[in-house]
Structures are given as structure tokens and as C-alpha cells.
Design a protein around this motif. Structure first.
Motif, PDB file in Angstrom:
ATOM      1  N   GLN A 219      12.131   7.287  -9.097  1.00  0.00           N
ATOM      2  CA  GLN A 219      13.562   7.571  -9.008  1.00  0.00           C
ATOM      3  C   GLN A 219      14.354   6.583  -9.872  1.00  0.00           C
ATOM      4  O   GLN A 219      15.344   6.968 -10.498  1.00  0.00           O
ATOM      5  CB  GLN A 219      14.025   7.513  -7.559  1.00  0.00           C
ATOM      6  CG  GLN A 219      13.503   8.675  -6.728  1.00  0.00           C
ATOM      7  CD  GLN A 219      13.906   8.541  -5.284  1.00  0.00           C
ATOM      8  OE1 GLN A 219      13.429   7.667  -4.579  1.00  0.00           O
ATOM      9  NE2 GLN A 219      14.798   9.415  -4.852  1.00  0.00           N
ATOM     10  N   ALA A 220      13.929   5.330  -9.898  1.00  0.00           N
ATOM     11  CA  ALA A 220      14.606   4.339 -10.745  1.00  0.00           C
ATOM     12  C   ALA A 220      14.483   4.744 -12.207  1.00  0.00           C
ATOM     13  O   ALA A 220      15.470   4.701 -12.958  1.00  0.00           O
ATOM     14  CB  ALA A 220      13.998   2.953 -10.524  1.00  0.00           C
ATOM     15  N   ARG A 221      13.290   5.158 -12.601  1.00  0.00           N
ATOM     16  CA  ARG A 221      13.069   5.592 -13.987  1.00  0.00           C
ATOM     17  C   ARG A 221      14.004   6.745 -14.343  1.00  0.00           C
ATOM     18  O   ARG A 221      14.640   6.743 -15.399  1.00  0.00           O
ATOM     19  CB  ARG A 221      11.607   6.006 -14.165  1.00  0.00           C
ATOM     20  CG  ARG A 221      11.302   6.518 -15.540  1.00  0.00           C
ATOM     21  CD  ARG A 221       9.857   6.931 -15.664  1.00  0.00           C
ATOM     22  NE  ARG A 221       9.585   7.396 -17.008  1.00  0.00           N
ATOM     23  CZ  ARG A 221       8.377   7.640 -17.467  1.00  0.00           C
ATOM     24  NH1 ARG A 221       7.326   7.481 -16.694  1.00  0.00           N
ATOM     25  NH2 ARG A 221       8.208   8.066 -18.700  1.00  0.00           N
ATOM     26  N   THR A 222      14.101   7.716 -13.450  1.00  0.00           N
ATOM     27  CA  THR A 222      14.976   8.870 -13.690  1.00  0.00           C
ATOM     28  C   THR A 222      16.425   8.428 -13.854  1.00  0.00           C
ATOM     29  O   THR A 222      17.125   8.900 -14.762  1.00  0.00           O
ATOM     30  CB  THR A 222      14.853   9.886 -12.537  1.00  0.00           C
ATOM     31  OG1 THR A 222      13.492  10.344 -12.475  1.00  0.00           O
ATOM     32  CG2 THR A 222      15.775  11.066 -12.728  1.00  0.00           C
ATOM     33  N   ALA A 223      16.885   7.512 -13.009  1.00  0.00           N
ATOM     34  CA  ALA A 223      18.275   7.058 -13.093  1.00  0.00           C
ATOM     35  C   ALA A 223      18.541   6.361 -14.428  1.00  0.00           C
ATOM     36  O   ALA A 223      19.555   6.634 -15.086  1.00  0.00           O
ATOM     37  CB  ALA A 223      18.599   6.118 -11.929  1.00  0.00           C
ATOM     38  N   PHE A 224      17.634   5.486 -14.842  1.00  0.00           N
ATOM     39  CA  PHE A 224      17.849   4.773 -16.108  1.00  0.00           C
ATOM     40  C   PHE A 224      17.742   5.721 -17.305  1.00  0.00           C
ATOM     41  O   PHE A 224      18.477   5.590 -18.278  1.00  0.00           O
ATOM     42  CB  PHE A 224      16.879   3.600 -16.244  1.00  0.00           C
ATOM     43  CG  PHE A 224      17.068   2.555 -15.172  1.00  0.00           C
ATOM     44  CD1 PHE A 224      18.335   2.092 -14.852  1.00  0.00           C
ATOM     45  CD2 PHE A 224      15.985   2.048 -14.479  1.00  0.00           C
ATOM     46  CE1 PHE A 224      18.523   1.125 -13.862  1.00  0.00           C
ATOM     47  CE2 PHE A 224      16.158   1.086 -13.492  1.00  0.00           C
ATOM     48  CZ  PHE A 224      17.425   0.627 -13.183  1.00  0.00           C
ATOM     49  N   GLU A 225      16.841   6.704 -17.218  1.00  0.00           N
ATOM     50  CA  GLU A 225      16.731   7.692 -18.298  1.00  0.00           C
ATOM     51  C   GLU A 225      17.992   8.550 -18.371  1.00  0.00           C
ATOM     52  O   GLU A 225      18.444   8.901 -19.460  1.00  0.00           O
ATOM     53  CB  GLU A 225      15.488   8.558 -18.106  1.00  0.00           C
ATOM     54  CG  GLU A 225      14.200   7.800 -18.418  1.00  0.00           C
ATOM     55  CD  GLU A 225      12.947   8.599 -18.128  1.00  0.00           C
ATOM     56  OE1 GLU A 225      13.008   9.602 -17.365  1.00  0.00           O
ATOM     57  OE2 GLU A 225      11.884   8.203 -18.635  1.00  0.00           O
ATOM     58  N   GLN A 226      18.558   8.887 -17.209  1.00  0.00           N
ATOM     59  CA  GLN A 226      19.808   9.657 -17.189  1.00  0.00           C
ATOM     60  C   GLN A 226      20.939   8.844 -17.816  1.00  0.00           C
ATOM     61  O   GLN A 226      21.765   9.393 -18.552  1.00  0.00           O
ATOM     62  CB  GLN A 226      20.179  10.051 -15.757  1.00  0.00           C
ATOM     63  CG  GLN A 226      19.334  11.153 -15.191  1.00  0.00           C
ATOM     64  CD  GLN A 226      19.536  12.465 -15.923  1.00  0.00           C
ATOM     65  OE1 GLN A 226      20.647  12.911 -16.157  1.00  0.00           O
ATOM     66  NE2 GLN A 226      18.446  13.091 -16.310  1.00  0.00           N
ATOM     67  N   ALA A 227      20.985   7.555 -17.521  1.00  0.00           N
ATOM     68  CA  ALA A 227      22.009   6.699 -18.117  1.00  0.00           C
ATOM     69  C   ALA A 227      21.916   6.750 -19.640  1.00  0.00           C
ATOM     70  O   ALA A 227      22.926   6.871 -20.330  1.00  0.00           O
ATOM     71  CB  ALA A 227      21.854   5.264 -17.623  1.00  0.00           C
ATOM     72  N   LEU A 228      20.710   6.676 -20.146  1.00  0.00           N
ATOM     73  CA  LEU A 228      20.514   6.691 -21.600  1.00  0.00           C
ATOM     74  C   LEU A 228      20.833   8.063 -22.197  1.00  0.00           C
ATOM     75  O   LEU A 228      21.454   8.167 -23.250  1.00  0.00           O
ATOM     76  CB  LEU A 228      19.087   6.274 -21.937  1.00  0.00           C
ATOM     77  CG  LEU A 228      18.769   4.809 -21.616  1.00  0.00           C
ATOM     78  CD1 LEU A 228      17.274   4.567 -21.652  1.00  0.00           C
ATOM     79  CD2 LEU A 228      19.496   3.887 -22.575  1.00  0.00           C
TER      80      LEU A 228
ATOM     81  N   SER B 202      12.632  -0.520 -19.168  1.00  0.00           N
ATOM     82  CA  SER B 202      11.451  -1.274 -19.581  1.00  0.00           C
ATOM     83  C   SER B 202      10.781  -1.950 -18.382  1.00  0.00           C
ATOM     84  O   SER B 202       9.558  -1.926 -18.247  1.00  0.00           O
ATOM     85  CB  SER B 202      11.851  -2.312 -20.629  1.00  0.00           C
ATOM     86  OG  SER B 202      10.776  -3.149 -20.937  1.00  0.00           O
ATOM     87  N   MET B 203      11.586  -2.537 -17.493  1.00  0.00           N
ATOM     88  CA  MET B 203      11.029  -3.192 -16.295  1.00  0.00           C
ATOM     89  C   MET B 203      10.321  -2.177 -15.408  1.00  0.00           C
ATOM     90  O   MET B 203       9.241  -2.438 -14.882  1.00  0.00           O
ATOM     91  CB  MET B 203      12.137  -3.891 -15.508  1.00  0.00           C
ATOM     92  CG  MET B 203      12.675  -5.123 -16.182  1.00  0.00           C
ATOM     93  SD  MET B 203      13.967  -6.044 -15.282  1.00  0.00           S
ATOM     94  CE  MET B 203      14.389  -5.077 -13.878  1.00  0.00           C
ATOM     95  N   VAL B 204      10.929  -1.013 -15.241  1.00  0.00           N
ATOM     96  CA  VAL B 204      10.331   0.034 -14.399  1.00  0.00           C
ATOM     97  C   VAL B 204       9.006   0.499 -14.995  1.00  0.00           C
ATOM     98  O   VAL B 204       8.003   0.624 -14.284  1.00  0.00           O
ATOM     99  CB  VAL B 204      11.298   1.229 -14.223  1.00  0.00           C
ATOM    100  CG1 VAL B 204      10.595   2.418 -13.594  1.00  0.00           C
ATOM    101  CG2 VAL B 204      12.498   0.815 -13.393  1.00  0.00           C
ATOM    102  N   LEU B 205       8.993   0.737 -16.300  1.00  0.00           N
ATOM    103  CA  LEU B 205       7.769   1.214 -16.944  1.00  0.00           C
ATOM    104  C   LEU B 205       6.649   0.185 -16.821  1.00  0.00           C
ATOM    105  O   LEU B 205       5.491   0.538 -16.592  1.00  0.00           O
ATOM    106  CB  LEU B 205       8.038   1.569 -18.403  1.00  0.00           C
ATOM    107  CG  LEU B 205       8.966   2.771 -18.613  1.00  0.00           C
ATOM    108  CD1 LEU B 205       9.272   2.959 -20.091  1.00  0.00           C
ATOM    109  CD2 LEU B 205       8.374   4.028 -18.013  1.00  0.00           C
ATOM    110  N   ARG B 206       6.989  -1.099 -16.953  1.00  0.00           N
ATOM    111  CA  ARG B 206       5.976  -2.149 -16.784  1.00  0.00           C
ATOM    112  C   ARG B 206       5.465  -2.195 -15.349  1.00  0.00           C
ATOM    113  O   ARG B 206       4.268  -2.361 -15.110  1.00  0.00           O
ATOM    114  CB  ARG B 206       6.535  -3.510 -17.198  1.00  0.00           C
ATOM    115  CG  ARG B 206       6.571  -3.707 -18.697  1.00  0.00           C
ATOM    116  CD  ARG B 206       6.776  -5.168 -19.085  1.00  0.00           C
ATOM    117  NE  ARG B 206       7.927  -5.796 -18.457  1.00  0.00           N
ATOM    118  CZ  ARG B 206       9.152  -5.828 -18.957  1.00  0.00           C
ATOM    119  NH1 ARG B 206       9.407  -5.255 -20.122  1.00  0.00           N
ATOM    120  NH2 ARG B 206      10.125  -6.433 -18.314  1.00  0.00           N
ATOM    121  N   ALA B 207       6.358  -2.032 -14.379  1.00  0.00           N
ATOM    122  CA  ALA B 207       5.956  -2.049 -12.969  1.00  0.00           C
ATOM    123  C   ALA B 207       5.026  -0.879 -12.659  1.00  0.00           C
ATOM    124  O   ALA B 207       4.024  -1.039 -11.967  1.00  0.00           O
ATOM    125  CB  ALA B 207       7.179  -2.012 -12.060  1.00  0.00           C
TER     126      ALA B 207
END
Length: 86
Positions: free
Chosen positions: A44-53, A67-72
Motif C-alpha cells: 500500500q505504501a508503494r502504491t501511494a508513493f507511485e500515485q504521488a509520482l 526507494s525505501m519501500v522497494l528496498r524493504a
């Protein structure tokens, strides 16, 4: 953004409402992603940051957070893989 323990659900609800009214609020997307990050809801965090972009264009905060989410996620997958190998 730092939310007090136990207020994540309320923050998620309010940020989601704000984004329905104006999907181009980059700060709200980033804050929502951080709420999910703090809950370790990485998808869900990834989706939110991708939506922001996608909706608001490239910005340093969203890129750093994504980047932090993808590394995690990558670390989680590596740990799961090593558990199967053991």
C-alpha cells in the motif's frame, strides 16, 4: 510525517478523503504512504508513493520514500528466500 501511535487509522481515513477531493495533493500521497510504511504495509505504501509520482510528477520526497519501500520489500523477499533454503 509522524503520527501518534494509534492514530494511523484516523490519519489514513482523513488523507484518503482529502485525496478524493484533490488527487494532486502530493503531500497527502506522501503522508498516506508514510502511514502505510509505519504499519509495514509495504504494498500500500508503494502504491501511494507511485500515485504521488504519477499524479503530481517527480519529486524528491516521493522518490526517496518509494526507494525505501522497494528496498524493504527486496529485503523481505531475500529473508523469505533464505528461510526456505535453510
Amino acid at each position: 510525517y509522524s503520527f501518534l501511535q494509534g492514530q494511523e487509522r484516523q490519519a489514513e481515513e482523513l488523507l484518503s478523503k482529502a485525496l478524493k477531493l484533490n488527487p494532486q495533493l502530493v503531500e497527502a500521497w506522501n503522508a498516506l504512504g508514510e502511514v502505510y510504511w509505519n504499519q509495514q504495509s509495504y504494498a500500500q505504501a508503494r502504491t501511494a508513493f507511485e500515485q504521488a509520482l504519477e499524479l503530481c510528477g517527480p519529486n524528491a520526497v516521493s522518490l526517496r520514500n518509494l526507494s525505501m519501500v522497494l528496498r524493504a520489500v527486496e529485503c523481505e523477499e531475500l529473508e523469505k528466500g533464505s528461510n526456505y533454503a535453510a
